[in-house]
Scaffold this active site. Structure first.
Site, short mmCIF file in Angstrom:
data_model
loop_
_atom_site.label_atom_id
_atom_site.label_comp_id
_atom_site.label_asym_id
_atom_site.label_seq_id
_atom_site.Cartn_x
_atom_site.Cartn_y
_atom_site.Cartn_z
N HIS A 1 1.10 -1.87 24.30
CA HIS A 1 2.48 -1.68 24.74
C HIS A 1 2.48 -0.74 25.95
CE1 HIS A 1 6.79 -1.09 24.73
NE2 HIS A 1 6.89 -2.01 23.79
N HIS B 1 -0.74 -1.85 20.28
CA HIS B 1 0.56 -2.15 19.70
C HIS B 1 0.55 -3.31 18.71
CE1 HIS B 1 4.91 -2.34 19.48
NE2 HIS B 1 4.93 -3.58 19.94
N GLU C 1 1.40 -10.61 11.09
CA GLU C 1 0.45 -10.10 12.09
C GLU C 1 -1.00 -10.24 11.67
OE1 GLU C 1 -0.20 -6.13 14.91
OE2 GLU C 1 1.38 -6.15 13.38
N ARG D 1 1.32 -11.65 23.22
CA ARG D 1 2.55 -11.98 22.49
C ARG D 1 3.78 -11.79 23.35
NH1 ARG D 1 6.31 -8.96 19.64
NH2 ARG D 1 5.08 -7.05 19.78
N ASP E 1 -6.50 -3.97 6.56
CA ASP E 1 -7.03 -4.18 5.21
C ASP E 1 -7.18 -5.66 4.88
OD1 ASP E 1 -6.51 -1.48 5.29
OD2 ASP E 1 -4.81 -1.56 3.92
N ARG F 1 3.58 -8.04 28.95
CA ARG F 1 3.16 -6.70 28.56
C ARG F 1 1.78 -6.32 29.07
NH1 ARG F 1 5.31 -6.28 22.30
NH2 ARG F 1 7.48 -5.75 22.82
N THR G 1 7.30 -3.64 10.16
CA THR G 1 8.61 -4.28 10.32
C THR G 1 9.70 -3.26 10.55
OG1 THR G 1 8.04 -6.27 9.05
CG2 THR G 1 10.36 -5.66 9.13
N GLU H 1 14.52 -9.52 27.22
CA GLU H 1 13.29 -8.73 27.21
C GLU H 1 12.28 -9.36 28.15
OE1 GLU H 1 11.82 -7.78 23.35
OE2 GLU H 1 13.71 -6.94 22.67
N LEU I 1 8.77 -10.69 14.74
CA LEU I 1 9.62 -10.82 13.57
C LEU I 1 9.92 -12.29 13.30
CD1 LEU I 1 12.18 -7.89 14.04
CD2 LEU I 1 10.23 -7.98 12.47
N LYS J 1 0.82 -1.21 0.00
CA LYS J 1 0.00 0.00 0.00
C LYS J 1 0.85 1.26 0.00
CE LYS J 1 -2.45 0.73 3.71
NZ LYS J 1 -3.53 0.66 4.72
N TRP K 1 9.57 -0.56 12.00
CA TRP K 1 9.46 0.09 13.29
C TRP K 1 9.90 -0.80 14.45
CZ3 TRP K 1 5.05 4.06 14.19
CH2 TRP K 1 4.93 4.91 13.08
N ALA K 2 10.14 -2.08 14.17
CA ALA K 2 10.47 -3.01 15.25
C ALA K 2 11.82 -2.66 15.87
CB ALA K 2 10.50 -4.45 14.72
N GLY L 1 13.05 -4.06 19.19
CA GLY L 1 13.69 -5.00 20.10
C GLY L 1 14.61 -5.99 19.43
#
Length: 550
Positions: free
Chosen positions: A242, A341, A365, A376, A221, A282, A48, A124, A382, A40, A50-51, A53
Site C-alpha cells: 500500500h 498490505h 485472502e 489487486r 497460518d 497501487r 475485514t 478509487e 471484500l 484465532k 480494518w478495511a 475503502g
C-alpha cells in the site's frame, strides 16, 4: 495435554467476510448442517474490520443507464492485474457484485446512502467509474464484520474463539484428502475436529514483513498449513504494497485509504512537488513513493488532503487515527510510506474455492482464485470474500468433495511453472525474519537478495535449538496424530506465537522461491535485475517437498 474432539459437517477457520459468509450461506442452504467457525482471536479482530475503502460493485439499479457496467469493472480489474488475472474468475467476481452486496445487506449491513436514498459511491485508484459502496464513511470493514459477526452469533454455528490452527489432518499423509484439523484452544488444549469440509478463511500473510498495514493475526497460518498438507499454492510472491501507511509523530503507523486519493488528496515530496498520478495502480504509486523517499534520504513523502471537502465526516475513522498519531490532516500534510498490505497469491483454488486436495476449500485472502493477478484492484477484496465465500458454501452443500471433482485446479498448464520447495526445518525469531523479508523480498527484489534470504531460512534453528528460552516442545504433538500433516522436527509447538512463527517462516520460504522463479517485473513484483515483463504471463505454482511437508 487435554484434548477435545468435535465432529461437524463443515469447519470454517477464520472469521472475516469470507469465512463468515461461507458459514452463513451453508446454514442458509442447509439449515440442519453442523457448522463450526474457529478464529484465532475474537470475531472482528481480523483484516475485514480494518478495511476502509468499501466494496467495489456495479449496482445498475442505483445508477443512470450507461454510468457503469460489469464489463467496465472486469476491464479495470484485468488492467490492474497486469496480465496475471484469470479472466473467468474476474468475470465471476464482477458479475456477482450486485448479488453479494444484496446478501450482505440481508445479513444486516447498512450502506451509506445519498439524499435521494440510493447507495453512495466513491472513486478509487484504477477504477474508471465511482463504484465503491461504503458503510460508516471509511469504516466499511468494521460495519461488515459487525453485521456478519452478529448474524453468526445468532445462528446455529458453533463458535470457537481464541482457537488457533495447528495442522490439517489427512486421510493418509500429505497430498491425500483432508479429514479435519487440529486446533489449539484458548486454554492450551488441543481440539481435534473431524469434518468432510475444511474451509480456510485465515486471511493473508503480510506480517511476514517488517512494515505492514495488516493486523497482527495476518501470519499466513492457513497457507502454511495447506502447503504442509500437500496443497498447491500459487503466486505467493505477489504481495501488494500500500502506498500510504501514515507515520505519526508518536511512531504509530496507520492506513490511509485509497479512497482519500480518490477524493482528491495528492502526494508530495519534501519540496512540495507532486511526483505521481495518485490514481495509478497501487504498485505504481508505491514504487513512486519509494523512489521519492530514496531521493530525499529515506524520509516519508507527504499526503496532502487539505483540499478534500468534508474530510472529517467522509473519513471519520482515518481522522481519528491521524489525531491519535498527533496529526491534524485538515491543516497539514500527513507523512506516509509504503507498507506490505495484501497477498494476491495463496492456496490455489477453482471458481468454487476448492483446493487441490479433496476436502479442503480456501476463500478470501488466503486463496488464489485468480481475480487479483499481479496487483489487486482497490476494494475488490471484500467483494472477493463475499462472492467466493458464497460459491464455496454452495459447492459444499451440493456435495462436492474438493479436488476430486475439480481436476483442472491441479493441472499444470503451459503458462505455469511448478516448483517443489523445501520448507525450513526450524524458525527464525520473528523480528529478524520480518527484517530479512522486507529487505530482500520487498518492493524491489533481485537474485542475490532472494538467494541470501533462502539461505538464511534454510539455516533456521530447528525446534529445541533456540536460545530465547521459549519451550517449543510438549509431550503431545500435531505430528503424533495419524494422518497429520505436521512435519517432523516441528512437533509439539507449545504456544500460538510459536505456531505463527512457524507459519511465517514457511510462507517466507514459499515467497522467496516464487520471487526467484519469476524473472520479470510485473505488477507488485519488481526485480531490479529483470526490469522487463516476460510474456506470456506465467503463474508460479508451489508445493512442499515430501521431506518438508510430511
Amino acid at each position: 495435554m487435554d484434548e477435545q474432539r468435535l465432529d461437524v459437517d463443515v469447519l470454517v477457520v477464520g472469521s472475516g467476510i469470507a469465512g463468515l459468509t461461507t458459514a452463513l450461506e451453508v446454514l442458509r442452504l442447509a439449515p440442519g448442517a453442523r457448522v463450526a467457525v474457529a478464529t484465532k482471536a475474537s470475531l472482528g479482530d481480523g483484516a475485514t474490520s480494518w478495511a476502509q475503502g468499501g466494496i467495489a460493485a456495479v449496482l445498475a439499479d442505483d445508477q443512470p443507464v450507461g454510468a457503469d457496467a460489469v464489463s467496465l469493472h472486469v476491464a479495470d480489474t484485468l488492467a490492474a492485474g497486469d496480465g496475471l488475472c484469470a479472466p473467468d474468475a474476474v468475470t465471476v467476481l464482477c458479475g456477482a457484485g450486485a448479488d453479494a452486496v444484496t446478501a450482505l445487506e440481508r445479513y444486516g449491513l447498512v450502506l451509506d446512502r445519498r439524499a435521494d436514498g440510493t447507495r453512495a459511491r466513491g472513486l478509487e485508484a484504477a477504477h474508471s467509474r465511482p463504484r465503491i459502496v461504503h458503510a460508516g464513511g471509511d469504516t466499511t470493514g468494521a460495519h461488515v464484520a459487525a453485521a456478519l459477526g452478529a448474524a453468526v452469533r445468532a445462528s446455529r454455528a458453533a463458535l470457537l474463539e481464541r482457537t488457533a490452527l495447528v495442522a490439517l489432518t489427512t486421510a493418509a499423509g500429505p497430498g491425500t484428502a483432508v479429514t479435519g484439523a487440529r486446533l489449539r484452544g484458548p486454554g492450551g488444549e488441543d481440539v481435534l475436529v473431524g469434518t468432510r469440509a475444511v474451509v480456510l478463511a485465515t486471511g493473508g500473510h503480510a506480517q511476514v514483513y517488517a512494515h505492514t498495514t495488516t493486523p497482527a493475526v495476518a501470519t499466513g497460518d492457513g497457507l502454511a498449513a495447506a502447503v504442509r498438507a500437500g496443497a498447491v499454492a500459487r503466486d505467493v510472491e505477489m504481495v501488494q504494497f500500500h502506498p500510504t501507511a501514515g507515520a505519526g509523530r508518536d511512531g504509530r503507523t496507520f492506513l490511509v485509504s485509497e479512497a482519500v486519493r480518490g477524493e482528491g488528496a495528492v502526494l508530495l515530496d519534501a519540496t512540495g512537488r507532486r511526483f505521481c498520478d495518485e490514481l495509478a495502480p497501487r504498485d505504481v504509486v508505491a514504487r513512486a513513493c519509494a523512489a521519492a523517499m530514496a531521493a530525499q534520504g529515506g524520509t516519508p513523502v507527504l499526503l496532502d488532503a487539505r483540499g478534500v471537502d468534508g474530510l472529517r465526516t467522509r473519513f471519520p475513522g482515518i481522522d481519528a487515527l491521524t489525531r491519535a498519531a498527533g496529526l491534524d490532516w485538515t491543516r497539514e500534510p500527513v507523512p506516509v510510506t509504503p507498507a506490505a498490505h495484501y497477498a494476491m497469491g495463496g492456496v490455489l483454488t477453482d471458481l468454487d474455492g476448492r483446493s487441490t486436495l479433496p476436502g479442503l476449500w480456501a476463500v478470501g485472502e488466503v486463496a488464489s482464485t485468480g481475480v487479483h493477478g499481479a496487483n489487486r484492484l482497490a476494494s475488490n477484496s471484500l467483494l472477493e470474500g463475499a462472492v467466493f465465500g458464497a460459491r464455496a458454501a454452495a459447492s459444499i452443500v451440493a456435495g462436492a468433495t474438493g479436488a476430486a471433482d475439480a481436476p483442472a485446479a491441479a493441472a499444470v498448464d503451459a503458462d505455469e511453472v511448478l516448483l517443489d520447495v523445501d520448507l525450513p526445518a526450524g524458525t527464525l525469531p520473528r523480528e529478524e525474519l520480518q527484517e530479512h523479508v522486507w529487505e530482500h523480498a520487498g518492493l524491489l527484489r533481485d537474485r542475490a537478495g532472494l538467494e541470501l534470504l533462502t539461505k538464511t531460512l534454510a539455516g533456521a534453528a530447528a525446534p529445541g535449538e533456540r536460545t530465547d528460552g521459549e519451550d517449543l516442545t510438549t509431550p503431545e504433538a500435531p505430528g503424533d496424530l495419524p494422518g497429520s500433516a505436521a512435519p517432523p522436527g516441528r512437533r509439539g509447538v507449545a504456544s500460538v506465537a510459536a505456531l505463527e512463527d512457524r507459519a511465517l517462516t514457511d510462507v517466507a520460504a514459499l515467497l522467496a522461491a516464487g520471487a526467484l522463479a519469476r524473472e520479470e517485473s510485473r505488477g507488485a513484483h519488481a526485480r531490479s535485475d529483470h526490469p522487463g515483463r516476460r510474456d506470456p504471463a506465467r503463474h508460479v505454482l508451489l508445493r512442499a517437498t515430501t521431506g518438508g511437508a510430511a
